[in-house]
Design a protein around this motif. Structure first.
Motif, mmCIF file in Angstrom:
data_model
loop_
_atom_site.group_PDB
_atom_site.id
_atom_site.type_symbol
_atom_site.label_atom_id
_atom_site.label_comp_id
_atom_site.label_asym_id
_atom_site.label_seq_id
_atom_site.Cartn_x
_atom_site.Cartn_y
_atom_site.Cartn_z
ATOM 1 N N TRP A 130 -98.007 -13.191 -58.326
ATOM 2 C CA TRP A 130 -97.516 -12.547 -59.533
ATOM 3 C C TRP A 130 -97.047 -13.587 -60.548
ATOM 4 C CZ3 TRP A 130 -97.203 -9.163 -63.115
ATOM 5 C CH2 TRP A 130 -96.132 -9.179 -64.005
ATOM 6 N N MET A 131 -96.229 -14.539 -60.120
ATOM 7 C CA MET A 131 -95.708 -15.540 -61.055
ATOM 8 C C MET A 131 -96.839 -16.301 -61.738
ATOM 9 S SD MET A 131 -92.336 -17.257 -59.347
ATOM 10 C CE MET A 131 -93.046 -17.535 -57.733
ATOM 11 N N VAL A 132 -97.814 -16.725 -60.951
ATOM 12 C CA VAL A 132 -98.932 -17.499 -61.483
ATOM 13 C C VAL A 132 -99.741 -16.671 -62.475
ATOM 14 C CG1 VAL A 132 -101.143 -18.537 -60.812
ATOM 15 C CG2 VAL A 132 -99.066 -19.067 -59.516
ATOM 16 N N ARG A 133 -100.050 -15.435 -62.117
ATOM 17 C CA ARG A 133 -100.877 -14.594 -62.993
ATOM 18 C C ARG A 133 -100.116 -14.089 -64.206
ATOM 19 N NH1 ARG A 133 -104.025 -12.181 -57.895
ATOM 20 N NH2 ARG A 133 -105.396 -13.974 -57.643
ATOM 21 N N CYS A 134 -98.831 -13.831 -64.034
ATOM 22 C CA CYS A 134 -98.024 -13.408 -65.178
ATOM 23 C C CYS A 134 -97.920 -14.558 -66.180
ATOM 24 C CB CYS A 134 -96.642 -12.953 -64.718
ATOM 25 S SG CYS A 134 -95.610 -12.292 -66.055
ATOM 26 N N MET A 135 -97.715 -15.771 -65.674
ATOM 27 C CA MET A 135 -97.617 -16.922 -66.571
ATOM 28 C C MET A 135 -98.966 -17.162 -67.265
ATOM 29 S SD MET A 135 -95.604 -19.026 -67.988
ATOM 30 C CE MET A 135 -94.096 -19.095 -67.039
ATOM 31 N N ALA A 136 -100.066 -16.963 -66.552
ATOM 32 C CA ALA A 136 -101.382 -17.095 -67.184
ATOM 33 C C ALA A 136 -101.545 -16.052 -68.286
ATOM 34 C CB ALA A 136 -102.489 -16.971 -66.137
ATOM 35 N N GLY A 192 -91.477 -1.329 -64.938
ATOM 36 C CA GLY A 192 -91.654 0.125 -64.963
ATOM 37 C C GLY A 192 -92.168 0.646 -63.628
ATOM 38 N N ALA A 193 -93.107 -0.085 -63.024
ATOM 39 C CA ALA A 193 -93.653 0.333 -61.727
ATOM 40 C C ALA A 193 -92.582 0.288 -60.645
ATOM 41 C CB ALA A 193 -94.833 -0.557 -61.347
ATOM 42 N N VAL A 194 -91.749 -0.749 -60.667
ATOM 43 C CA VAL A 194 -90.671 -0.830 -59.675
ATOM 44 C C VAL A 194 -89.645 0.271 -59.931
ATOM 45 C CG1 VAL A 194 -88.781 -2.252 -58.788
ATOM 46 C CG2 VAL A 194 -91.022 -3.284 -59.203
ATOM 47 N N ALA A 195 -89.311 0.503 -61.183
ATOM 48 C CA ALA A 195 -88.361 1.569 -61.512
ATOM 49 C C ALA A 195 -88.885 2.930 -61.064
ATOM 50 C CB ALA A 195 -88.057 1.574 -63.004
ATOM 51 N N ALA A 196 -90.195 3.130 -61.171
ATOM 52 C CA ALA A 196 -90.804 4.413 -60.796
ATOM 53 C C ALA A 196 -90.730 4.681 -59.291
ATOM 54 C CB ALA A 196 -92.257 4.457 -61.263
ATOM 55 N N THR A 197 -90.468 3.651 -58.487
ATOM 56 C CA THR A 197 -90.324 3.883 -57.043
ATOM 57 C C THR A 197 -89.067 4.676 -56.733
ATOM 58 O OG1 THR A 197 -89.059 1.861 -56.607
ATOM 59 C CG2 THR A 197 -91.488 1.698 -56.497
ATOM 60 N N GLY A 198 -88.149 4.701 -57.684
ATOM 61 C CA GLY A 198 -86.894 5.417 -57.466
ATOM 62 C C GLY A 198 -85.836 4.591 -56.749
ATOM 63 N N ILE A 199 -86.139 3.334 -56.470
ATOM 64 C CA ILE A 199 -85.134 2.473 -55.837
ATOM 65 C C ILE A 199 -84.043 2.212 -56.868
ATOM 66 C CG2 ILE A 199 -84.675 0.206 -54.814
ATOM 67 C CD1 ILE A 199 -87.667 0.137 -54.017
ATOM 68 N N PRO A 200 -82.804 2.605 -56.555
ATOM 69 C CA PRO A 200 -81.721 2.388 -57.525
ATOM 70 C C PRO A 200 -81.478 0.891 -57.753
ATOM 71 C CG PRO A 200 -81.014 3.848 -55.734
ATOM 72 C CD PRO A 200 -82.345 3.281 -55.351
ATOM 73 N N PRO A 201 -81.163 0.497 -58.980
ATOM 74 C CA PRO A 201 -80.897 -0.916 -59.268
ATOM 75 C C PRO A 201 -79.827 -1.528 -58.358
ATOM 76 C CG PRO A 201 -81.119 0.287 -61.310
ATOM 77 C CD PRO A 201 -81.120 1.311 -60.203
ATOM 78 N N TYR A 213 -93.655 -14.237 -70.941
ATOM 79 C CA TYR A 213 -93.659 -13.883 -69.516
ATOM 80 C C TYR A 213 -92.804 -12.627 -69.308
ATOM 81 C CZ TYR A 213 -93.007 -14.589 -64.423
ATOM 82 O OH TYR A 213 -92.975 -14.436 -63.057
ATOM 83 N N ARG A 214 -91.603 -12.622 -69.917
ATOM 84 C CA ARG A 214 -90.723 -11.454 -69.803
ATOM 85 C C ARG A 214 -91.405 -10.210 -70.351
ATOM 86 N NH1 ARG A 214 -86.289 -12.138 -73.548
ATOM 87 N NH2 ARG A 214 -87.878 -11.322 -74.931
ATOM 88 N N ASP A 215 -92.106 -10.333 -71.463
ATOM 89 C CA ASP A 215 -92.796 -9.181 -72.054
ATOM 90 C C ASP A 215 -93.890 -8.659 -71.123
ATOM 91 O OD1 ASP A 215 -91.143 -9.461 -74.273
ATOM 92 O OD2 ASP A 215 -92.682 -10.476 -75.492
ATOM 93 N N VAL A 216 -94.663 -9.563 -70.524
ATOM 94 C CA VAL A 216 -95.707 -9.156 -69.578
ATOM 95 C C VAL A 216 -95.059 -8.491 -68.363
ATOM 96 C CG1 VAL A 216 -97.539 -9.978 -68.033
ATOM 97 C CG2 VAL A 216 -97.346 -10.921 -70.342
ATOM 98 N N ARG A 217 -93.964 -9.076 -67.881
ATOM 99 C CA ARG A 217 -93.238 -8.522 -66.725
ATOM 100 C C ARG A 217 -92.751 -7.100 -67.027
ATOM 101 N NH1 ARG A 217 -87.704 -8.868 -65.279
ATOM 102 N NH2 ARG A 217 -87.353 -8.918 -63.028
ATOM 103 N N GLU A 218 -92.198 -6.921 -68.212
ATOM 104 C CA GLU A 218 -91.720 -5.590 -68.603
ATOM 105 C C GLU A 218 -92.875 -4.594 -68.678
ATOM 106 O OE1 GLU A 218 -88.592 -4.191 -69.298
ATOM 107 O OE2 GLU A 218 -87.849 -6.018 -68.335
ATOM 108 N N ALA A 219 -93.996 -5.039 -69.203
ATOM 109 C CA ALA A 219 -95.146 -4.149 -69.386
ATOM 110 C C ALA A 219 -95.810 -3.778 -68.064
ATOM 111 C CB ALA A 219 -96.172 -4.803 -70.322
ATOM 112 N N LEU A 220 -95.852 -4.711 -67.119
ATOM 113 C CA LEU A 220 -96.644 -4.475 -65.912
ATOM 114 C C LEU A 220 -95.857 -4.252 -64.628
ATOM 115 C CD1 LEU A 220 -99.403 -7.191 -66.473
ATOM 116 C CD2 LEU A 220 -99.467 -4.756 -67.079
ATOM 117 N N LEU A 221 -94.636 -4.733 -64.560
ATOM 118 C CA LEU A 221 -93.926 -4.700 -63.282
ATOM 119 C C LEU A 221 -92.663 -3.854 -63.274
ATOM 120 C CD1 LEU A 221 -93.827 -5.827 -60.361
ATOM 121 C CD2 LEU A 221 -92.456 -7.732 -61.278
#
Length: 177
Positions: free
Chosen positions: A46-52, A141-150, A131-139
């Motif tokens: 993830w880190m490598v591809r997000c940075m790319a 939201g998906a993690v939040a959608a799992t319902g795992i509380p912060p 990187y933060r913008d890509v993370r927000e767009a792709l990751l």
């Protein structure tokens, strides 16, 4: 699941790294290790591809971590600071990452006494923002959608830091055998 676990009436771990390690005192530890291994590799990819995607290809996971930490709080960092925070024993690995990031114009060097320091360049800060913008767009939201509380994610992070201490202590003990 091993026969000894089944015979003892204990449920065995669902997925383990090695069945022979799941037959000891704490079978769930093997399950944790397998999950940790999968998470470690997925996080590295993830880190490598997000940075790319943020515009800087060909960085290693450690390169990405060094850049993020140099940007963190926008203060100069020494190689020793980076090694300590990132829990890297081999200083040369962080030194190599620093040289690579300097060559790309993402960090610049300075001095604190006799020690070389690194500070993020404007280009490095902008890269981390992308990187933060890509993370927000792709990751996120998906993690939040799992319902795992912060707060549960924070508890898991604290537990992982605690377990890392146990692994470090065990590694020191194993080195003295």
């Amino acid at each position: 699941m091993s026969d000894s676990i089944r015979e003892a009436g204990r449920p065995g771990p669902a997925i383990v790294s090695s069945a022979h390690l799941a037959t000891g005192t704490l079978p769930a530890l093997s399950e944790f290790e397998f999950g940790l291994n999968m998470l470690t590799h997925a996080y590295g990819r993830w880190m490598v591809r997000c940075m790319a995607a943020a515009g800087v290809p060909d960085l290693s996971p450690l390169d990405v971590q060094v850049l993020h930490h140099v940007v963190h709080r926008d203060r100069p960092k020494t190689i020793a600071d980076l090694c300590l925070v990132l829990d890297v024993e081999d200083t040369h690995l962080v030194t190599y990452a620093a040289k690579k990031l300097q060559a790309l114009g993402l960090v610049t060097s300075g001095r604190r006494g006799k020690e070389k320091t690194l500070i993020a360049s404007q280009q490095g800060r902008a890269t981390c923002e992308r990187y933060r913008d890509v993370r927000e767009a792709l990751l996120t939201g998906a993690v939040a959608a799992t319902g795992i509380p912060p707060d549960m994610l924070s508890e898991i992070a604290a537990l992982m830091r605690t377990l890392s201490g146990h692994y470090d202590q065990a590694a020191r003990a194993a080195a003295s055998l």
